[in-house]
Scaffold this active site. Structure first.
Site, short mmCIF file in Angstrom:
data_model
loop_
_atom_site.label_atom_id
_atom_site.label_comp_id
_atom_site.label_asym_id
_atom_site.label_seq_id
_atom_site.Cartn_x
_atom_site.Cartn_y
_atom_site.Cartn_z
N GLN A 238 -15.20 2.55 -5.96
CA GLN A 238 -14.82 1.46 -5.18
C GLN A 238 -13.30 1.72 -5.28
O GLN A 238 -12.62 0.93 -4.81
CB GLN A 238 -15.05 0.32 -6.19
N ASN B 285 -18.45 1.13 -19.83
CA ASN B 285 -17.46 0.22 -19.61
C ASN B 285 -16.68 -0.06 -20.90
O ASN B 285 -17.28 0.02 -21.99
CB ASN B 285 -17.65 -1.02 -18.94
N GLY C 299 -16.70 1.79 -15.39
CA GLY C 299 -15.43 1.33 -15.41
C GLY C 299 -15.27 0.00 -14.34
O GLY C 299 -14.29 0.38 -13.53
N ARG D 152 1.48 2.07 -3.59
CA ARG D 152 0.52 2.47 -4.40
C ARG D 152 -0.03 3.84 -3.65
O ARG D 152 -0.25 4.79 -4.54
CB ARG D 152 -0.74 1.72 -3.89
N GLU E 150 -15.95 -2.88 -22.03
CA GLU E 150 -16.42 -4.11 -22.62
C GLU E 150 -17.67 -4.25 -21.85
O GLU E 150 -17.50 -4.09 -20.62
CB GLU E 150 -15.23 -5.19 -22.72
N CYS F 191 -6.28 3.07 13.30
CA CYS F 191 -5.62 2.54 14.49
C CYS F 191 -6.45 1.20 14.84
O CYS F 191 -7.45 1.65 15.05
CB CYS F 191 -5.24 3.45 15.49
N HIS G 76 -14.82 1.53 -0.50
CA HIS G 76 -13.48 0.45 -0.22
C HIS G 76 -12.32 1.32 0.46
O HIS G 76 -11.26 0.68 0.43
CB HIS G 76 -13.22 -0.32 -1.53
N TYR H 97 0.82 -1.11 0.05
CA TYR H 97 0.00 0.13 0.06
C TYR H 97 0.93 1.28 0.04
O TYR H 97 0.51 2.29 -0.48
CB TYR H 97 -1.00 -0.05 1.17
N ALA I 250 -13.28 5.01 -20.93
CA ALA I 250 -13.97 6.22 -19.95
C ALA I 250 -13.70 7.49 -20.70
O ALA I 250 -14.52 8.21 -20.25
CB ALA I 250 -13.36 5.84 -18.65
#
Ligand code: OAD
Length: 232
Positions: free
Chosen positions: A91, A202, A176, A59, A204, A117, A109, A56, A220
């Protein structure tokens, strides 16, 4: 045609793909090289917090190298110029909607730029790395802090608020997202049951594409500005 007052938009990794953030399930996706259980479950964090923090931290740091794209910016414009209510649920754990001009984004999310904490539940904005040596700014517990990401097996945030918005919307738009992860994958059904029109934008057909009244397929950055322009 009935009037359009309340719009709920759900976004997924596909909206940030053209900003350079990898999606989860496309080829070269983010889980590649890591088992989901390793980096996206509470059990994985308990087993190897060093690895999960590193995942993380990378990221979070990568957010500094990406910019919102035309799709994020179009949704920010829609929110500020549409005369009715636009509820934006994502999300995604990046901050590209906010940097694209959106406000009051529901991060169901969690967020890379937030931490909490595990000892005292204190939550704060965090732009720096977290490690097993990080102390909670509130209770000082070393190793208490964790990324504020909803992992598999945990409850997504703000579900009551999202469900109320879905029950009251005239139009639900999914952008998306693969429709592979519940409860988000079920939003289209709730919106439809409550009388909303439904639209998928989207790359697809998603797994849930058949549930939408209308679906448009393409990138998008092309589809979202076109759709926003058609509404404003
Ligand atoms: P996925 O990676 O599952 O799906 C991304 C979707 O975006 C796919 O359907 C792609 O076809 C589409 N896509 C890719 N590039 C696109 C583009 N340029 N324009 C439009 N669409 C594009 O990502 P999500 O559906 O967001 O959860 O994944 C849902 C959740 O699974 C994530 O939030 C994450 C993961 O587990 C957590 O981390 C809790």
């Amino acid at each position: 045609m009935s009037t359009l007052e309340n719009i709920v938009i759900l976004t997924g990794a596909g909206i940030s793909a053209e900003s350079g953030i990898q999606t989860f399930r496309d080829a070269g996706g983010l889980w590649e090289g890591h088992a989901v259980e390793q980096v996206a479950t509470p059990e994985g964090f308990a087993a190897d917090p060093v690895l999960v923090h590193r995942f993380y931290n990378l990221r979070r740091a990568a957010l500094g190298t990406v910019e919102p794209n035309a799709a994020h910016i179009a949704l920010g414009k829609l929110q500020s110029e549409f005369p009715g209510q636009v509820t934006l649920v994502t999300q995604n754990v990046d901050d590209l909607h906010e940097r694209g001009g959106a406000s009051d984004v529901i991060h169901m999310h969690g967020e890379l730029l937030s931490a909490f904490c595990t000892a005292c539940n204190y939550r704060w904005r965090e732009a720096e790395d977290l490690t097993v040596e990080t102390a909670c700014p509130a209770c000082q517990t070393v190793g208490g802090p964790r990324p504020d990401i909803v992992w598999f097996g945990e409850m997504p945030y703000e579900m009551d608020r999202i469900e109320r918005a879905l029950q009251n919307c005239d139009l639900f738009v999914s952008i998306g997202t693969s429709g592979a992860v519940y409860p988000a994958a079920g939003f289209v059904h709730l919106a439809k049951t409550c009388g909303a029109r439904t639209l998928e934008l989207n790359l697809e057909p998603s797994q849930g594409s058949g549930a939408f009244r209308e679906a448009r397929h393409g990138s998008a950055t092309q589809l979202v500005p076109e759709w926003v322009d058609s509404l404003l």
